[in-house]
Every structure is written in structure tokens, then in C-alpha cells.
Design a protein around this motif. Structure first.
Motif, PDB file in Angstrom:
ATOM      1  N   ASP A 163       0.846  -1.509   0.004  1.00 31.32           N
ATOM      2  CA  ASP A 163       0.156  -0.040  -0.041  1.00 31.32           C
ATOM      3  C   ASP A 163       0.635   1.026   0.200  1.00 31.32           C
ATOM      4  O   ASP A 163       0.646   2.042  -0.879  1.00 31.32           O
ATOM      5  N   GLN A 166       2.448   2.190  -3.300  1.00 31.23           N
ATOM      6  CA  GLN A 166       1.599   1.409  -4.677  1.00 31.23           C
ATOM      7  C   GLN A 166       1.584   0.661  -5.565  1.00 31.23           C
ATOM      8  O   GLN A 166       1.370   1.289  -6.209  1.00 31.23           O
ATOM      9  N   TYR A 336      -3.861   5.351 -15.408  1.00 32.82           N
ATOM     10  CA  TYR A 336      -3.682   4.560 -14.288  1.00 32.82           C
ATOM     11  C   TYR A 336      -3.248   2.890 -14.813  1.00 32.82           C
ATOM     12  O   TYR A 336      -4.025   2.161 -13.678  1.00 32.82           O
ATOM     13  N   LYS A 339      -1.897   0.768 -11.985  1.00 26.03           N
ATOM     14  CA  LYS A 339      -2.094   1.945 -10.846  1.00 26.03           C
ATOM     15  C   LYS A 339      -3.411   1.213 -10.778  1.00 26.03           C
ATOM     16  O   LYS A 339      -4.152   2.604  -9.575  1.00 26.03           O
ATOM     17  N   VAL A 421      -2.584   9.347  -8.029  1.00 24.54           N
ATOM     18  CA  VAL A 421      -2.115   7.604  -7.802  1.00 24.54           C
ATOM     19  C   VAL A 421      -2.023   6.551  -7.816  1.00 24.54           C
ATOM     20  O   VAL A 421      -1.993   5.653  -8.389  1.00 24.54           O
ATOM     21  N   LYS A 422      -3.345   6.527  -7.798  1.00 24.57           N
ATOM     22  CA  LYS A 422      -4.296   4.978  -7.654  1.00 24.57           C
ATOM     23  C   LYS A 422      -5.941   5.375  -8.316  1.00 24.57           C
ATOM     24  O   LYS A 422      -6.395   5.955  -7.808  1.00 24.57           O
TER      25      LYS A 422
END
Length: 532
Positions: A163, A166, A336, A339, A421-422
Motif C-alpha cells: 500500500d 502503491q 492508471y 495503478k 496515484v491510484k
């Protein structure tokens, strides 16, 4: 932990070890540490040259290193490398123990000559069929070059680390603490990124090769079979492959290949590679074609240009470039990718344990993915564009029986949404009511079919509107001397065994073309036919 048969096989393999090995573990009081200790004790009991000591001080627990006694040569594992990674464990034991690699001598020398400090970390999952190639390549680099270190990490055992970094796809590789790459990578590709100038040297060497009588473009089942059939005719044969094995490398279970009741994609790809290498075939890995020019020079040689800038000549060419996963082509998908957007439920599913995901596609692949993921994640939403699912009825019954799956039909995915980011969700349009909806998910698994890898041939060769190469029953294309086979063609059924048969057909067709046209090539043909 090892059953009797596997222990016997490993004992036989460890007879190839020539130098003493130390297994040094770092453990705690959790069950997984006990499992790892049991495994390492069993391995140490299979060879007098292997010992196990529980004296490590790695912050990751459970973990261990395989060290050549009295040296700094070692590779590391954080977790228990079973499942697909058991082969990585075995290879690491052999190579740290002095057994030589079968990789090309030039490539091994290139690794030894790398300068700099390279500290690699690879996150894998035990269900990932792509991960072992990356883990094994980096482990080998550690054995060859003392300035390189590597730790392979089971992401499922270190969720906080996953986590924090990422990590949403495996394999994910970090170099010196920074992201290096994600997805399958070969040893050649990794070394090529580290060795400045390597690509130019390779391109120059390829461009100097004499013309081939048969040049196969693509290394999947079709290309491998074509190369075998051509080489068995005693003619000069070459293969250009971005990754040998092709789409098969991304296939988990294979149960319909005649005479082989069950195998897995990477195993079949390795067998194909081994079979081709038994013949005098010039294999050029980590290369992709970008252009084809028919009938170059007086001898009518076909020219194939590669992304590296290299050019190859051949009297005949067999195109077997295969296909790739189809993209949704919606905003956010590319941003993404890896991601939260992924195309392999078997590889990346474990990274979404306890989370909510969407599967895009209601065919067999999509429904199978949803069923598979339902046993791992908290909830699955299957999103299908059509008004009904297209999967086999037996799969649909299984799908509808699972309590943590919702099914959306007549739903058009319009955007993948994230926080920079995700992935955090997606939007879709109800094609019946034209209403727009948002869906909160942590991952999006895209399973909407394949696209032929033929864009580079547009305008040169006849293609269908879907981009498939038009062929006849001999594998002939619209360009004289150019044949094609496999999933990139108009062959109606995209199956491994069908592609292999088509590869044989194309090779025999190409050979028939050769014996009916100009005489065999001589080694001076390149200088006579190319204006460099």
C-alpha cells in the motif's frame, strides 16, 4: 512442506550444486515463519552442500537469503516462494551453488560488465505466471555481478508495504528505491535499460546479418512452429521476437492442447523456446518490427525494419505477431495502467484482497475473471456493454451463484477515475436510459478481447477492418513472399493449437515459394542488394 515426489526431484537437481550454500532466515513467531523454517530445513536436508541458519536480521519477516558460503554472492526472498515462484527458488539454489546459466554467453558478459550500484526489489504474487521471469532474471544478475542485489517480495505477506508503495500490479520492480518497471521483462530488456549503448550495439550487429531465406516475425506458437518447420528444411532461418512465447506467456491453464492434458503458458513457452533452439535458428529477442518493404533489390528480398533501427533482409517472411489485450480507450485507462487498471486477474488479483473491483467484459474471459476474483476480493461488479452476457451458460450460472458479484448489462464504461496515484472508481452510461453513474472501486480488470499486432503493416499488406492480415489456405498474404499465421490473421479461431498448425502451413507455403523462385542466397547477397 514438499511432497515426496517434489522432494525427490529437488534432491536430484541439488546434485548439480558444486559450491556450499547457506540459507539464512529471518523469522518471527507467526505461522508463515514456521512454514518457511520448515521449507528451508527440508531443503537443507536434501544436500550436504546446503545448510540452514536462523540468524538473519532482515526487517522483513519471514525472509531469507541464499548465500554462496564465504562470498558476497546471494539472492533474497521475502516470503515463501512456492506456487509459480518455486522454480525461481530452485534456479537460485542452483546458480548460487555454482551451476552455470544457459543464457547466451554475450548476455552474461554484458551483465558482468555493468558498472554502478543496483539494488532491486520485486513484488510478486504466487499466482502470477509473469513474475518468475523477472525474479529469475534479477536473481541471475546478482549471482553474476557483485554490485547488484535483489530481493523478491511476496506482496500478499507485506500488505502495508504494498500500500505504501502503491503497488497495484505484479511484477513491480524498484531500483534503488524508485519504480523501475512493471509487468513481464526479460533479462535482455532489463540489461538493455541499464547498459547505455547496448541497444545501438545490438542494432548494428543485427543489421550486419546476411539475408535469411525465411524470417519469422513473432515468437508465439505460430512463429515457433514456423521456425521449426523452416529450419528442418535446412534453410537459413531467423526469428525476430519481442518476447518469445507471445500471448501464451499470459495464459494460466491450458487443457486443450492435444497430447498434453494440462500445462501452463510459461511452461509451454519454455518448451517452444527449447524446441526451436534445437535447430540452427537465429533468434533475435527483445526486438519488434516497425515496417515491411516488399521486393528490395534485384533478388526481390523483403526488408523488415525494427524499432531499434536495425534492418533485416529475407527471401520470404512469415508474420506471426499475435494479438494483445484490447483497451477500453477511455479517459484514465492509460494514466492508471498498473495503478489499478490491469489486464491479468490471475497475476494482480491477490493485490486487491478485501477490496472492491470491476471487471469489464461479459464474455468467457470476463466472467471467468469475475468468478476467480470473487474468491479474493470483497466485491466484484461485472460491467458488460451488450444487453446480455456472452459467456458460456455454465459460467453464467456459476457467476450468478456468487453472493459478492453484481452484474451490469447495457453499461458503457466512459472513464476510469483516480486520485492521481491510484484508481478510485469508474463512470458508466446506462445504454437503455442514457443515465450516467459512478462506481467506487479500487481496481479495474479489463477483459474485452484481443487486437492483432498489425498496425505497422497498414498500407503495406491487405488487412481487414479489424486489422487482421488477410491470408489464403497456404498462409499467403497480398505481398509476394510474405506469409502469415496465428492470431494476427483472418484465421477464424484464435487457439494455441490452431496457431501452431497455421505456423506449419505458412512455413511449408514459404518453402514452396522459395523452391519455385530465385536460387538460394549466397553470403554476399546483402552487399549486392542493399544501399546502406
Amino acid at each position: 512442506m514438499l511432497d515426496a515426489s517434489l522432494a525427490r526431484q529437488l534432491k536430484t537437481l541439488l546434485e548439480k550444486v558444486t559450491q556450499p550454500i547457506e540459507l539464512v532466515s529471518t523469522l518471527d513467531d507467526r505461522p508463515k515463519s514456521a512454514e518457511l523454517a520448515e521449507l528451508l530445513d527440508e531443503i537443507a536436508g536434501l544436500s550436504d552442500l546446503v545448510t540452514h541458519a536462523r540468524t538473519g536480521d532482515d526487517p522483513r519477516r519471514p525472509s531469507f537469503v541464499i548465500r554462496r558460503a564465504g562470498t558476497g554472492i546471494e539472492v533474497g526472498f521475502a516470503g515463501i516462494p512456492l506456487g509459480h515462484e518455486f522454480s525461481s527458488l530452485v534456479l537460485a539454489l542452483l546458480q548460487v551453488g555454482g551451476h552455470p546459466s544457459k543464457e547466451a554467453a554475450e548476455l552474461l558478459t554484458q551483465v558482468r560488465d555493468l558498472e554502478g550500484e543496483f539494488h532491486f526489489e520485486t513484488y510478486f504474487s504466487l499466482s502470477c505466471q509473469n513474475c518468475p521471469d523477472v525474479v529469475q532474471a534479477l536473481n541471475l544478475m546478482c549471482v553474476l555481478n557483485p554490485t547488484i542485489t535483489h530481493t523478491a517480495i511476496d506482496g500478499a505477506l507485506f500488505p502495508d508495504e504494498v500500500d505504501n508503495r502503491q503497488v497495484m500490479a505484479v511484477p513491480s520492480v524498484f531500483l534503488n528505491g524508485e519504480p523501475f518497471g512493471s509487468g513481464r521483462m526479460t533479462l535482455e530488456q532489463i540489461v538493455g535499460r541499464l547498459d547505455v549503448g547496448a541497444a545501438a550495439r545490438t542494432a548494428a550487429a543485427i543489421s550486419e546479418k546476411d539475408p535469411f531465406e525465411v524470417l519469422v516475425v513473432g515468437g508465439g506458437p505460430a512463429g515457433a512452429t514456423a521456425a521449426i518447420y523452416a529450419a528442418r528444411k535446412g534453410i537459413r532461418t531467423g526469428v525476430v521476437a519481442e518476447r518469445f512465447g507471445g500471448q501464451v506467456l499470459d495464459t494460466v491453464g491450458i487443457e486443450n492442447f492435444a497430447s498434453v492434458p494440462y500445462t501452463e503458458g510459461p511452461k509451454l513457452a519454455a518448451a517452444l523456446d527449447d524446441h526451436v533452439r534445437r535447430y540452427d535458428v537465429d533468434i533475435m529477442n527483445a526486438q519488434h518490427a516497425t515496417a515491411l518493404t516488399p521486393a528490395v533489390g534485384e533478388q526481390g528480398l523483403v526488408e523488415v525494419e525494427l524499432g531499434s533501427g536495425a534492418r533485416l533482409l529475407a527471401r520470404s517472411v512469415i508474420l506471426s505477431t499475435g494479438a494483445r489485450w484490447r483497451s477500453m480507450n477511455v479517459p484514465g485507462e492509460t494514466e492508471y495502467r498498473n495503478k489499478g487498471v490491469t489486464y491479468c486477474p490471475h497475476c494482480d488479483g491477490p493485490l486487491f484482497k478485501g477490496k472492491r473491483v470491476a471487471v469489464i467484459g461479459g464474455g468467457n474471459s470476463g466472467v471467468e475473471a469475475a468468478i476467480d476474483l470473487a474468491g479474493i476480493v470483497a466485491h466484484v461488479t461485472l460491467v458488460e456493454f451488450d444487453a446480455e452476457l456472452r459467456a458460456d451458460e455454465v459460467l453464467q450460472r456459476k457467476l450468478r451463484s456468487l453472493p459478492n458479484i453484481d452484474i451490469l448489462i447495457s453499461a458503457q464504461t466512459t472513464e476510469v477515475v483516480g486520485d492521481g496515484v491510484k484508481v478510485t472508481g469508474l463512470t458508466y452510461a446506462d445504454r437503455t436510459t442514457e443515465a450516467w453513474h459512478s462506481l467506487a472501486v479500487d481496481g479495474v480488470f479489463v477483459q474485452i478481447g484481443l487486437l492483432p499486432n498489425t498496425e505497422w503493416l497498414s498500407g503495406t499488406i491487405d488487412l481487414t477492418p479489424r486489422g487482421e492480415i488477410v491470408i489464403d489456405d497456404h498462409g499467403r498474404t497480398s505481398v509476394p513472399g510474405v506469409y502469415a499465421a496465428g492470431d494476427c490473421t483472418t484465421a477464424p479461431f484464435k487457439q494455441i493449437i490452431v496457431a501452431a498448425g497455421a505456423g506449419a502451413t505458412a512455413a511449408l507455403g514459404a518453402f514452396d515459394h522459395l523452391i519455385r523462385t530465385s536460387p538460394a542466397l549466397d553470403t554476399g547477397a546483402r552487399s549486392l542488394t542493399r544501399a546502406d
